[in-house]
Motif scaffolding. Structure first.
Motif, PDB file in Angstrom:
ATOM      1  N   GLU A 211     -78.389  83.604 -68.742  1.00 27.91           N
ATOM      2  CA  GLU A 211     -77.139  84.335 -68.544  1.00 27.91           C
ATOM      3  C   GLU A 211     -77.358  85.835 -68.697  1.00 27.91           C
ATOM      4  OE1 GLU A 211     -73.999  82.931 -70.982  1.00 27.91           O
ATOM      5  OE2 GLU A 211     -74.036  80.885 -70.196  1.00 27.91           O
ATOM      6  N   GLN A 212     -78.233  86.210 -69.639  1.00 29.20           N
ATOM      7  CA  GLN A 212     -78.500  87.628 -69.871  1.00 29.20           C
ATOM      8  C   GLN A 212     -79.213  88.259 -68.675  1.00 29.20           C
ATOM      9  OE1 GLN A 212     -79.223  85.130 -71.884  1.00 29.20           O
ATOM     10  NE2 GLN A 212     -78.245  85.513 -73.875  1.00 29.20           N
ATOM     11  N   ASP A 213     -80.214  87.559 -68.132  1.00 28.32           N
ATOM     12  CA  ASP A 213     -80.941  88.108 -66.982  1.00 28.32           C
ATOM     13  C   ASP A 213     -80.035  88.215 -65.764  1.00 28.32           C
ATOM     14  OD1 ASP A 213     -83.277  88.390 -68.380  1.00 28.32           O
ATOM     15  OD2 ASP A 213     -84.144  86.481 -67.726  1.00 28.32           O
ATOM     16  N   LEU A 214     -79.182  87.206 -65.555  1.00 24.48           N
ATOM     17  CA  LEU A 214     -78.263  87.252 -64.422  1.00 24.48           C
ATOM     18  C   LEU A 214     -77.278  88.402 -64.585  1.00 24.48           C
ATOM     19  CD1 LEU A 214     -77.147  86.040 -61.816  1.00 24.48           C
ATOM     20  CD2 LEU A 214     -75.778  84.469 -63.205  1.00 24.48           C
ATOM     21  N   ALA A 215     -76.774  88.600 -65.792  1.00 24.64           N
ATOM     22  CA  ALA A 215     -75.826  89.686 -66.044  1.00 24.64           C
ATOM     23  C   ALA A 215     -76.481  91.044 -65.791  1.00 24.64           C
ATOM     24  CB  ALA A 215     -75.295  89.605 -67.476  1.00 24.64           C
ATOM     25  N   ARG A 216     -77.753  91.204 -66.210  1.00 28.68           N
ATOM     26  CA  ARG A 216     -78.456  92.469 -65.984  1.00 28.68           C
ATOM     27  C   ARG A 216     -78.660  92.729 -64.491  1.00 28.68           C
ATOM     28  NH1 ARG A 216     -81.329  91.209 -70.872  1.00 28.68           N
ATOM     29  NH2 ARG A 216     -82.927  90.060 -69.717  1.00 28.68           N
ATOM     30  N   LEU A 217     -79.010  91.667 -63.750  1.00 33.73           N
ATOM     31  CA  LEU A 217     -79.219  91.811 -62.311  1.00 33.73           C
ATOM     32  C   LEU A 217     -77.912  92.193 -61.617  1.00 33.73           C
ATOM     33  CD1 LEU A 217     -80.993  91.583 -59.794  1.00 33.73           C
ATOM     34  CD2 LEU A 217     -80.559  89.111 -59.808  1.00 33.73           C
ATOM     35  N   GLU A 218     -76.820  91.524 -61.982  1.00 37.31           N
ATOM     36  CA  GLU A 218     -75.523  91.853 -61.378  1.00 37.31           C
ATOM     37  C   GLU A 218     -75.110  93.276 -61.721  1.00 37.31           C
ATOM     38  OE1 GLU A 218     -73.343  87.462 -61.126  1.00 37.31           O
ATOM     39  OE2 GLU A 218     -73.117  88.672 -62.953  1.00 37.31           O
ATOM     40  N   ALA A 219     -75.373  93.707 -62.946  1.00 31.09           N
ATOM     41  CA  ALA A 219     -75.016  95.075 -63.351  1.00 31.09           C
ATOM     42  C   ALA A 219     -75.813  96.101 -62.552  1.00 31.09           C
ATOM     43  CB  ALA A 219     -75.260  95.257 -64.851  1.00 31.09           C
ATOM     44  N   ALA A 220     -77.106  95.827 -62.345  1.00 25.37           N
ATOM     45  CA  ALA A 220     -77.948  96.757 -61.571  1.00 25.37           C
ATOM     46  C   ALA A 220     -77.466  96.858 -60.123  1.00 25.37           C
ATOM     47  CB  ALA A 220     -79.401  96.291 -61.616  1.00 25.37           C
ATOM     48  N   LEU A 221     -77.108  95.720 -59.537  1.00 29.38           N
ATOM     49  CA  LEU A 221     -76.624  95.724 -58.156  1.00 29.38           C
ATOM     50  C   LEU A 221     -75.242  96.368 -58.060  1.00 29.38           C
ATOM     51  CD1 LEU A 221     -77.800  92.159 -57.113  1.00 29.38           C
ATOM     52  CD2 LEU A 221     -78.680  94.322 -56.219  1.00 29.38           C
ATOM     53  N   THR A 222     -74.429  96.187 -59.086  1.00 27.06           N
ATOM     54  CA  THR A 222     -73.110  96.835 -59.112  1.00 27.06           C
ATOM     55  C   THR A 222     -73.273  98.348 -59.089  1.00 27.06           C
ATOM     56  OG1 THR A 222     -72.032  94.996 -60.255  1.00 27.06           O
ATOM     57  CG2 THR A 222     -71.022  97.178 -60.493  1.00 27.06           C
ATOM     58  N   ARG A 223     -74.240  98.862 -59.851  1.00 26.26           N
ATOM     59  CA  ARG A 223     -74.490 100.309 -59.840  1.00 26.26           C
ATOM     60  C   ARG A 223     -75.002 100.751 -58.476  1.00 26.26           C
ATOM     61  NH1 ARG A 223     -76.546  98.999 -64.982  1.00 26.26           N
ATOM     62  NH2 ARG A 223     -78.684  98.956 -64.178  1.00 26.26           N
ATOM     63  N   GLN A 224     -75.877  99.953 -57.878  1.00 25.25           N
ATOM     64  CA  GLN A 224     -76.482 100.322 -56.594  1.00 25.25           C
ATOM     65  C   GLN A 224     -75.437 100.349 -55.474  1.00 25.25           C
ATOM     66  OE1 GLN A 224     -79.973  98.068 -55.551  1.00 25.25           O
ATOM     67  NE2 GLN A 224     -79.824  98.580 -53.375  1.00 25.25           N
ATOM     68  N   TYR A 225     -74.520  99.382 -55.477  1.00 24.64           N
ATOM     69  CA  TYR A 225     -73.549  99.268 -54.385  1.00 24.64           C
ATOM     70  C   TYR A 225     -72.194  99.889 -54.725  1.00 24.64           C
ATOM     71  CZ  TYR A 225     -76.674  96.159 -51.829  1.00 24.64           C
ATOM     72  OH  TYR A 225     -77.744  95.642 -51.125  1.00 24.64           O
ATOM     73  N   SER A 226     -72.053 100.394 -55.954  1.00 28.97           N
ATOM     74  CA  SER A 226     -70.793 101.012 -56.401  1.00 28.97           C
ATOM     75  C   SER A 226     -69.608 100.065 -56.199  1.00 28.97           C
ATOM     76  CB  SER A 226     -70.541 102.334 -55.646  1.00 28.97           C
ATOM     77  OG  SER A 226     -71.586 103.243 -55.869  1.00 28.97           O
ATOM     78  N   ARG A 227     -69.849  98.805 -56.440  1.00 32.19           N
ATOM     79  CA  ARG A 227     -68.826  97.772 -56.276  1.00 32.19           C
ATOM     80  C   ARG A 227     -69.252  96.556 -57.085  1.00 32.19           C
ATOM     81  NH1 ARG A 227     -66.977  95.473 -50.365  1.00 32.19           N
ATOM     82  NH2 ARG A 227     -65.320  94.073 -51.057  1.00 32.19           N
ATOM     83  N   ALA A 228     -68.310  95.895 -57.723  1.00 34.30           N
ATOM     84  CA  ALA A 228     -68.640  94.724 -58.541  1.00 34.30           C
ATOM     85  C   ALA A 228     -69.375  93.679 -57.710  1.00 34.30           C
ATOM     86  CB  ALA A 228     -67.380  94.121 -59.136  1.00 34.30           C
ATOM     87  N   VAL A 229     -70.413  93.097 -58.297  1.00 39.03           N
ATOM     88  CA  VAL A 229     -71.252  92.105 -57.609  1.00 39.03           C
ATOM     89  C   VAL A 229     -71.276  90.817 -58.425  1.00 39.03           C
ATOM     90  CG1 VAL A 229     -73.606  91.513 -56.894  1.00 39.03           C
ATOM     91  CG2 VAL A 229     -72.698  93.809 -56.450  1.00 39.03           C
ATOM     92  N   HIS A 230     -71.105  89.709 -57.725  1.00 39.33           N
ATOM     93  CA  HIS A 230     -71.243  88.380 -58.343  1.00 39.33           C
ATOM     94  C   HIS A 230     -72.307  87.613 -57.570  1.00 39.33           C
ATOM     95  CE1 HIS A 230     -70.229  84.567 -60.244  1.00 39.33           C
ATOM     96  NE2 HIS A 230     -70.186  84.019 -59.045  1.00 39.33           N
ATOM     97  N   LEU A 231     -73.263  87.027 -58.298  1.00 46.65           N
ATOM     98  CA  LEU A 231     -74.359  86.305 -57.656  1.00 46.65           C
ATOM     99  C   LEU A 231     -74.295  84.817 -57.974  1.00 46.65           C
ATOM    100  CD1 LEU A 231     -77.347  88.728 -58.377  1.00 46.65           C
ATOM    101  CD2 LEU A 231     -76.153  88.428 -56.199  1.00 46.65           C
TER     102      LEU A 231
END
Length: 269
Positions: A211-231
Motif C-alpha cells: 500500500e505504501q509503494d502504491l501510494a508513493r507511485l500515485e503521489a509521484a504521478l499526481t505531481r507529474q500530471y498536476s491531477r489526482a491519479v488512481h492506479l
C-alpha cells in the motif's frame, strides 16, 4: 457526447449532485434512471418525441411526467423532466445520458460513504474477471439469454464479495446500452474518473505492490500530471521486474522485460 448533448449532460450532472448532496437516496435515483434509460431504449417513438427540438420544452417535460407518474421517485422524475426540456444532438443521447447519470449517482453515493475508491477497484476487478474468462464473457454477452438471467449470473458471482454499488453497476453492464460488458465497464470507469476529476490508470508489476509503494507511485504521478491519479494494480508475471504504467495515452515502461527486449533488438541490429 458532443455539442448540445454534452452541455445537457453537464447541466443534469450538476442538478444530480445537488440532489444527492441534499440527501436524495443515490442508489434509488440510479435505479430509477437506469429504468428510464431502458424504457427509452425500448420505445423509439417516445424517445423521438422527447428529443424533438421542434416540440416545446414544457410539452416534453409534461409528457415525461404523465408517462412516468409515480413509477419513479421524485428526484429521478425531476431530472428526467428537466432532461426532456434540454437539447440533444441525437435521439439516443438522452437514454445514454440517463445511464451515465445513474453511474454518477452510485459513484456520488459511494463517495459520500467514503467508499468510492473501493467501488472503482471492484469495478476494475469485475472487468478483469470478464476479460480473462472467455466462457463468462460469452455467457454475459449472449443475447439469447434473458437480461434477468444474465443479471442473476452477475449477482451469483459478486454478491457478498463486493459492495452493492459495484454489483449494481456490473448488472447494468449486461443490461445497458453498450455493445459488450467489457465496453460498458470501461465506460463506467471513465464516467467515475471524470466525475471525481482524476486520472485512472493501470500499473503492471511482477508481484503485488505494498500500500505504501502504491501510494508513493500515485503521489509521484499526481505531481507529474498536476491531477489526482488512481492506479489499478495488475500482477503480470511476464513483467519479471520493475513496473509498467498505462495512464490514458501515456505508457511509462520501466520493466526488466522491456529492457531485455531493447537489448535483443540492439544485438540483432
Amino acid at each position: 457526447m458532443r455539442g448540445a448533448s454534452a452541455e445537457s449532460l453537464a447541466t443534469l450532472t450538476e442538478a444530480l449532485g445537488q440532489s444527492v448532496d441534499g440527501g436524495a437516496d443515490a442508489a434509488q435515483v440510479a435505479e430509477d434512471l437506469f429504468g428510464v434509460s431502458a424504457l427509452l431504449g425500448s420505445e423509439p417513438s417516445l424517445r423521438r418525441v422527447v428529443t424533438d427540438p421542434s416540440v416545446a420544452a414544457d410539452a416534453k417535460s409534461g409528457l415525461v411526467r404523465s408517462v412516468l407518474g409515480d413509477k419513479v421517485g421524485a428526484t429521478a422524475l425531476e431530472l428526467v423532466a428537466k432532461a426532456a426540456g434540454l437539447r440533444w444532438a441525437a435521439t439516443r443521447d438522452l437514454g445514454d445520458a440517463l445511464e451515465s447519470l445513474g453511474v454518477i449517482a452510485l459513484v456520488q453515493g459511494a463517495d459520500k460513504a467514503g467508499q468510492a475508491d473501493a467501488l472503482e477497484n471492484e469495478l476494475f476487478g469485475f472487468g478483469r474477471l470478464v476479460s480473462e474468462n472467455p466462457e463468462l464473457r460469452d455467457a454475459l454477452s449472449d443475447r439469447s439469454r434473458s437480461v434477468a438471467d444474465r443479471r442473476a449470473l452477475v449477482r451469483g458471482l459478486l454478491e457478498g464479495k463486493v459492495a452493492p454499488p459495484a454489483v449494481r453497476l456490473a448488472e447494468q453492464a449486461v443490461a445497458g446500452s453498450h455493445r459488450t460488458v467489457a465496453v460498458a465497464v470501461a465506460e463506467y470507469q471513465k464516467v467515475a474518473a471524470r466525475h471525481r476529476s482524476r486520472l485512472v490508470g493501470v500499473v503492471r508489476v511482477a508481484r503485488e505492490l505494498s500500500e505504501q509503494d502504491l501510494a508513493r507511485l500515485e503521489a509521484a504521478l499526481t505531481r507529474q500530471y498536476s491531477r489526482a491519479v488512481h492506479l489499478n494494480v495488475v500482477v503480470d508475471r511476464a513483467v519479471i521486474g520493475g513496473l509498467k504504467v498505462e495512464l490514458g495515452d501515456d505508457v511509462i515502461d520501466g520493466t526488466v522485460s522491456s529492457r531485455l527486449d531493447d537489448a535483443r533488438r540492439k544485438l540483432a541490429g
